[in-house]
Design a protein around this motif. Structure first.
Motif, short mmCIF file in Angstrom:
data_model
loop_
_atom_site.label_atom_id
_atom_site.label_comp_id
_atom_site.label_asym_id
_atom_site.label_seq_id
_atom_site.Cartn_x
_atom_site.Cartn_y
_atom_site.Cartn_z
N ILE A 20 0.86 -1.24 0.18
CA ILE A 20 0.09 -0.19 0.08
C ILE A 20 0.83 1.34 0.01
O ILE A 20 1.96 1.19 0.63
CB ILE A 20 -1.15 -0.18 1.11
N LYS A 22 1.50 5.47 -2.30
CA LYS A 22 1.40 6.16 -3.27
C LYS A 22 2.25 5.89 -4.59
O LYS A 22 1.68 6.00 -5.55
CB LYS A 22 1.74 7.74 -3.00
N PHE A 23 3.35 5.30 -4.19
CA PHE A 23 4.19 4.91 -5.45
C PHE A 23 4.31 5.81 -6.51
O PHE A 23 4.26 5.38 -7.71
CB PHE A 23 3.43 3.43 -6.06
N HIS A 27 10.27 3.83 -7.47
CA HIS A 27 11.73 4.03 -6.99
C HIS A 27 12.30 2.68 -6.69
O HIS A 27 11.83 1.85 -6.53
CB HIS A 27 11.67 5.08 -6.63
N GLY A 29 13.31 1.99 -3.64
CA GLY A 29 12.85 1.69 -2.41
C GLY A 29 11.81 0.78 -2.78
O GLY A 29 11.31 -0.37 -2.17
N HIS A 30 10.65 1.13 -3.71
CA HIS A 30 9.58 0.61 -3.82
C HIS A 30 9.81 -0.88 -4.47
O HIS A 30 9.32 -1.87 -4.27
CB HIS A 30 8.65 1.39 -4.85
N LEU A 33 10.25 -3.39 -1.91
CA LEU A 33 8.97 -3.94 -1.58
C LEU A 33 8.72 -5.02 -2.74
O LEU A 33 7.90 -6.03 -2.29
CB LEU A 33 8.08 -3.00 -1.47
N GLY A 119 6.52 -0.39 3.93
CA GLY A 119 7.82 0.32 4.55
C GLY A 119 7.63 0.65 6.13
O GLY A 119 6.27 0.79 6.50
N ASP A 121 7.56 3.36 7.17
CA ASP A 121 6.71 4.79 7.41
C ASP A 121 5.42 4.73 6.70
O ASP A 121 4.65 5.74 6.55
CB ASP A 121 7.72 5.87 6.78
N LYS A 151 13.45 1.26 5.32
CA LYS A 151 13.49 2.12 4.07
C LYS A 151 14.92 2.19 3.35
O LYS A 151 15.96 2.10 4.20
CB LYS A 151 13.28 3.73 4.68
N MET A 152 15.05 1.72 2.27
CA MET A 152 16.32 1.95 1.56
C MET A 152 16.87 3.37 1.33
O MET A 152 16.09 4.29 1.26
CB MET A 152 16.22 1.35 0.18
N ILE A 159 15.22 6.99 0.67
CA ILE A 159 14.75 7.13 -0.90
C ILE A 159 13.49 7.26 -0.58
O ILE A 159 12.59 6.52 -0.07
CB ILE A 159 15.24 5.95 -1.67
N SER A 161 9.77 9.43 -2.77
CA SER A 161 9.31 10.32 -4.22
C SER A 161 9.69 11.79 -4.01
O SER A 161 10.04 12.33 -4.91
CB SER A 161 8.00 10.12 -4.48
N THR A 162 9.49 12.27 -2.70
CA THR A 162 9.79 13.57 -2.39
C THR A 162 11.22 13.98 -2.69
O THR A 162 11.64 14.79 -3.35
CB THR A 162 9.67 13.92 -0.85
N1 ATP Z 1 13.27 3.67 0.37
C1 ATP Z 1 12.31 2.76 0.64
N2 ATP Z 1 12.49 1.58 1.20
C2 ATP Z 1 11.72 0.61 1.33
N3 ATP Z 1 10.13 0.91 1.42
C3 ATP Z 1 9.87 2.20 0.94
C4 ATP Z 1 10.80 3.16 0.62
N4 ATP Z 1 10.26 4.09 0.32
C5 ATP Z 1 9.01 3.93 0.26
N5 ATP Z 1 8.61 2.59 0.82
C6 ATP Z 1 7.26 1.91 1.15
O1 ATP Z 1 6.70 1.85 -0.30
C7 ATP Z 1 5.41 1.99 0.08
C8 ATP Z 1 4.91 3.06 -0.54
O2 ATP Z 1 5.68 4.46 -0.44
P1 ATP Z 1 5.16 5.96 -0.97
O3 ATP Z 1 5.30 5.99 -2.28
O4 ATP Z 1 3.85 5.98 -0.26
O5 ATP Z 1 6.02 6.70 -0.19
P2 ATP Z 1 7.49 7.19 -0.67
O6 ATP Z 1 8.06 6.65 -1.71
O7 ATP Z 1 8.42 7.09 0.98
O8 ATP Z 1 7.20 8.84 -0.93
P3 ATP Z 1 6.66 10.10 -0.53
O9 ATP Z 1 6.48 9.85 1.13
O10 ATP Z 1 7.86 11.13 -0.61
O11 ATP Z 1 5.64 10.45 -1.13
C9 ATP Z 1 5.25 2.21 1.76
O12 ATP Z 1 4.97 1.18 2.31
C10 ATP Z 1 6.49 2.68 1.98
O13 ATP Z 1 6.96 2.66 3.34
#
Ligand code: ATP
Ligand code: FMN
Length: 310
Positions: A20, A22-23, A27, A29-30, A33, A119, A121, A151-152, A159, A161-162
């Motif tokens: 779950i 925004k993806f 990237h 990090g995604h 997952l 992740g 967060d 988080k990677m 890492i 999206s921001t």
């Molecule tokens: N660097 C990362 N390493 C591992 N998991 C990640 C990473 N970045 C995001 N995730 C996980 O991927 C899923 C989707 O993350 P999401 O796209 O919502 O946020 P984000 O990539 O951190 O971007 P932002 O918060 O800046 O919009 C979440 O479960 C999040 O915790």
């Protein structure tokens, strides 16, 4: 892939592994997952991505309000990597105010979830009260496995999206590529420009990017282009062509090296590899042409025969 959007009564009957978020940009990090998701898919679960369809911010003036990937691009990316269901849940008042526990119960039941990959967060539910601890807490009761991923990071920063949006807004295309795991791209249908390009011996394919798509700063970029499965090296100008009179729309236009032919109406994917210089207003088109030839020489040497070799 089944794309379920615009409804709250989404259902999947087969056992699923779900992630779950925004993806935006999909990237590295995604990708981490996704490794867990595909491990579970191999074990027989259907892979589900759950994301919210949040209406675009009213003001797109700020880069933070723009996206790395449009909903349509995201759909193609998920399809390409092998996701079975993409759920784009409307961000209605009801969903917005749903307590996290209720939201979790709803998706676990409706989507037959056996594993949730998220992740550290991740957040969900009213006031974003749901977090990875809640996912862990309810795992035994709802009979799913909670796979929580650290988080990677890159150079000490998570890492996200921001992070990537900031790098692109600053024109740091190589760094954005490192964080994304692929070069940042703009895609669309080739449309007619002013047809001045061909008169100066430098024809270009013109794309008009969607309004919500984040663009790097106006300027010239070394590019790699994909059309009909073929790859070309090229050079791209992003901007409004201040040298050319008139109210030109923001365009992404690319001269393909060593290609001559008609590409109007074709779909083109333009990957922006390196920032070369700012877009400028020249005295006249002849001066612009001199500079464009210098830019082309630089990019030819920078790119070598990379398109052909991949
Ligand atoms: N660097 C990362 N390493 C591992 N998991 C990640 C990473 N970045 C995001 N995730 C996980 O991927 C899923 C989707 O993350 P999401 O796209 O919502 O946020 P984000 O990539 O951190 O971007 P932002 O918060 O800046 O919009 C979440 O479960 C999040 O915790
Ligand atoms: C490599 C490259 C660099 C460019 N740099 C500029 C620039 O600095 N300023 C500008 O006004 N237009 C710039 N342009 C856009 C040109 O004005 C444009 O390609 C030309 O007018 C043809 O446009 P058309 O395809 O609409 O006919 C550049 C285009 C390319 C391909």
């Amino acid at each position: 892939m089944e794309y379920i959007k615009g409804r709250l009564d989404f259902h999947v009957a087969e056992p699923t592994v779900l992630s779950i978020g925004k993806f935006d940009g999909l990237h590295r990090g995604h990708e981490l997952l996704m490794d867990y998701v595909f491990q579970k898919k191999k074990e027989g679960m259907k892979a589900v991505i759950f994301t919210f369809d949040v209406p675009p911010k009213k003001s797109l003036e700020q880069d933070a309000a723009r996206v790395l990937t449009t909903n349509e691009e995201k759909m193609h990316l998920f399809e390409q990597i092998g996701i079975d269901y993409l759920i784009e849940c409307p961000f209605t008042e009801e969903i917005m105010h749903m307590p996290a526990e209720e939201f979790l119960k709803k998706i676990v039941e409706q989507l037959s979830i056996r594993c949730i990959v998220a992740g550290t967060d991740c957040s969900f539910g009213y006031q974003r009260r749901g977090d990875y601890r809640m996912l862990q807490k309810y795992a035994p009761e709802y009979h799913y496995e909670a796979q929580i991923v650290d988080k990677m990071q890159y150079e000490g920063r998570d890492i996200s999206s921001t992070f990537i949006r900031e790098e692109i807004a600053a024109g740091n295309m190589e760094k954005a590529e490192l964080l994304l795991g692929y070069a940042y791209f703009v895609q669309g249908t080739v449309v007619h420009g002013n047809q001045i390009g061909r008169t100066i011996g430098i024809p270009t394919i013109n794309l008009l990017p969607p309004q919500e798509k984040l663009l790097p700063p106006f300027g010239v970029y070394a590019a790699r282009v994909e059309i009909d499965g073929k790859r070309y090296n090229g050079i791209t100008n992003i901007g409004c062509k201040p040298t050319i009179a008139g109210d030109n729309p923001v365009g992404v236009e690319t001269n393909l090296f060593d290609f001559y032919g008609d590409l109007y109406g074709k779909h083109a994917k333009v990957s922006l590899l390196k920032w070369v210089r700012e877009e400028q207003k020249f005295q006249n088109v002849s001066e612009l042409k001199v500079q464009m030839e210098k830019d082309i020489a630089f990019c030819r040497s920078f790119l070598g025969d990379s398109a052909a070799s991949e």
